[in-house]
Design an enzyme around this catalytic site. Sequence first.
Site, PDB file in Angstrom:
ATOM      1  N   ASP A  35       0.821  -1.201   0.000  1.00 52.73           N
ATOM      2  CA  ASP A  35       0.000   0.000   0.000  1.00 52.73           C
ATOM      3  C   ASP A  35       0.860   1.258   0.000  1.00 52.73           C
ATOM      4  O   ASP A  35       1.396   1.661   1.039  1.00 52.73           O
ATOM      5  CB  ASP A  35      -0.897  -0.027   1.252  1.00 52.73           C
ATOM      6  CG  ASP A  35      -1.761   1.204   1.356  1.00 52.73           C
ATOM      7  OD1 ASP A  35      -2.295   1.469   2.462  1.00 52.73           O
ATOM      8  OD2 ASP A  35      -1.892   1.925   0.349  1.00 52.73           O
ATOM      9  N   SER A 199      -1.558  16.711 -11.241  1.00 48.30           N
ATOM     10  CA  SER A 199      -1.797  16.506 -12.671  1.00 48.30           C
ATOM     11  C   SER A 199      -2.303  17.824 -13.263  1.00 48.30           C
ATOM     12  O   SER A 199      -3.106  18.507 -12.620  1.00 48.30           O
ATOM     13  CB  SER A 199      -2.864  15.420 -12.887  1.00 48.30           C
ATOM     14  OG  SER A 199      -3.364  15.460 -14.214  1.00 48.30           O
TER      15      SER A 199
HETATM   16  C1  LIG Z   1      -6.872  -1.005   3.872  1.00 45.07           C
HETATM   17  C2  LIG Z   1      -6.804   0.227   3.062  1.00 45.07           C
HETATM   18  C3  LIG Z   1      -5.661   0.842   2.517  1.00 45.07           C
HETATM   19  C4  LIG Z   1      -6.132   1.966   1.832  1.00 45.07           C
HETATM   20  C5  LIG Z   1      -5.351   2.966   1.032  1.00 45.07           C
HETATM   21  N1  LIG Z   1      -4.175   3.404   1.623  1.00 45.07           N
HETATM   22  N2  LIG Z   1      -7.475   2.001   1.975  1.00 45.07           N
HETATM   23  C6  LIG Z   1      -8.401   2.982   1.418  1.00 45.07           C
HETATM   24  N3  LIG Z   1      -7.902   0.930   2.717  1.00 45.07           N
END
Ligand SMILES: Cc1cc(CN)n(C)n1
Length: 329
Positions: A35, A199
């Site tokens: 992530d 952007s």
């Molecule tokens: C578990 C998780 C990770 C993210 C984005 N960073 N979201 C929206 N939910």
Amino acid sequence: RQTGTVETDAEKHDVEYLTPISIGTPPQDLIVDFDTGSSDLWVFSTEMAAKDIKGQAVYDPNNSSTSEKLQGSTWQITYGDGSSSSGDVYLDTVTIGNLTVPNQAVEAAKKVSDEFTDDPNNDGLLGLGFSSINTVQPTPQNTFFDNVKKNLDTPLFTTDLKHGAPGSYNFGYIDPAAYIGNISWTPVDNSQGFWGFTSPGYAVGTETLRNHSISGIADTGTTLLLLPKSIVKAYYSEVQGAQYDSSQGGYVFPCSPTPPDFVFGVNNGIVTVPGDMVLYAPIDSANQNCFGGIQSDTGIGFSIFGDVALKTSFVVFDAGGLQLGWAAK
Ligand SMILES: Cc1cc(CN)n(C)n1
């Protein structure tokens, strides 16, 4: 100096991309959500209540000869979608592909919200954001990337997420075979701990780019492309039968015909999200109506270039030059 690569698998509708890692000695294999929009490496663990574990693999620090409890440290995180988790912290060996970090902060969950309990394939998150937003208290910890980057040929990683097919995360090198044309580079604003960028504009279908600054983050942990309401309305005004469906929490439209492409600028280049990728998923069993992959960023404070945007491209997350590179593939 090293480089590394690891395959990431798309879950149903590309809702998330799951990647294998190993923790501890002997290695414990888990599959987690990389992530770029957060900076904690946390995993399901033996410290959780059994009722909160439904099929996930768990990390057992007591079964690792290299684990060392970070006494007094705790963590708690809440994500943009309202999901959350918390627990305590161990230092242990973490391996991704051929890259190993000996004393990585591994955040062992004691509690997770239902969104995680009800996602049997996901054993945790590995944050690839900036360590400034790591939630460990009293002393924030480094991400895997921050710990490994001194050993890399060059301090960057790349994402090659795909639509319904395995993709890859590479560390320390740009694979020239992974993209076509030129990489469009744009400076990163990491002041909020994210891979932020602006952007210069967007276009619907084949029209020319409209000047409209869009400030957002490149976030592999968010499924959709979340943009300013005005842009989302402009896009769906050109999709036959599109409407905002409050019961679905977003714009829905007939799954056929294929909607127009969505284009956004990256410096003096462009990224095209093909219309068939804006068709995120059918909302009915007859596959008549589809939920849009482009939705509003209202209430977040910035736009989110999530997987719907990222899977169109080969993206370079360059911590050395503090820049993002986007290329077609
Ligand atoms: C578990 C998780 C990770 C993210 C984005 N960073 N979201 C929206 N939910």
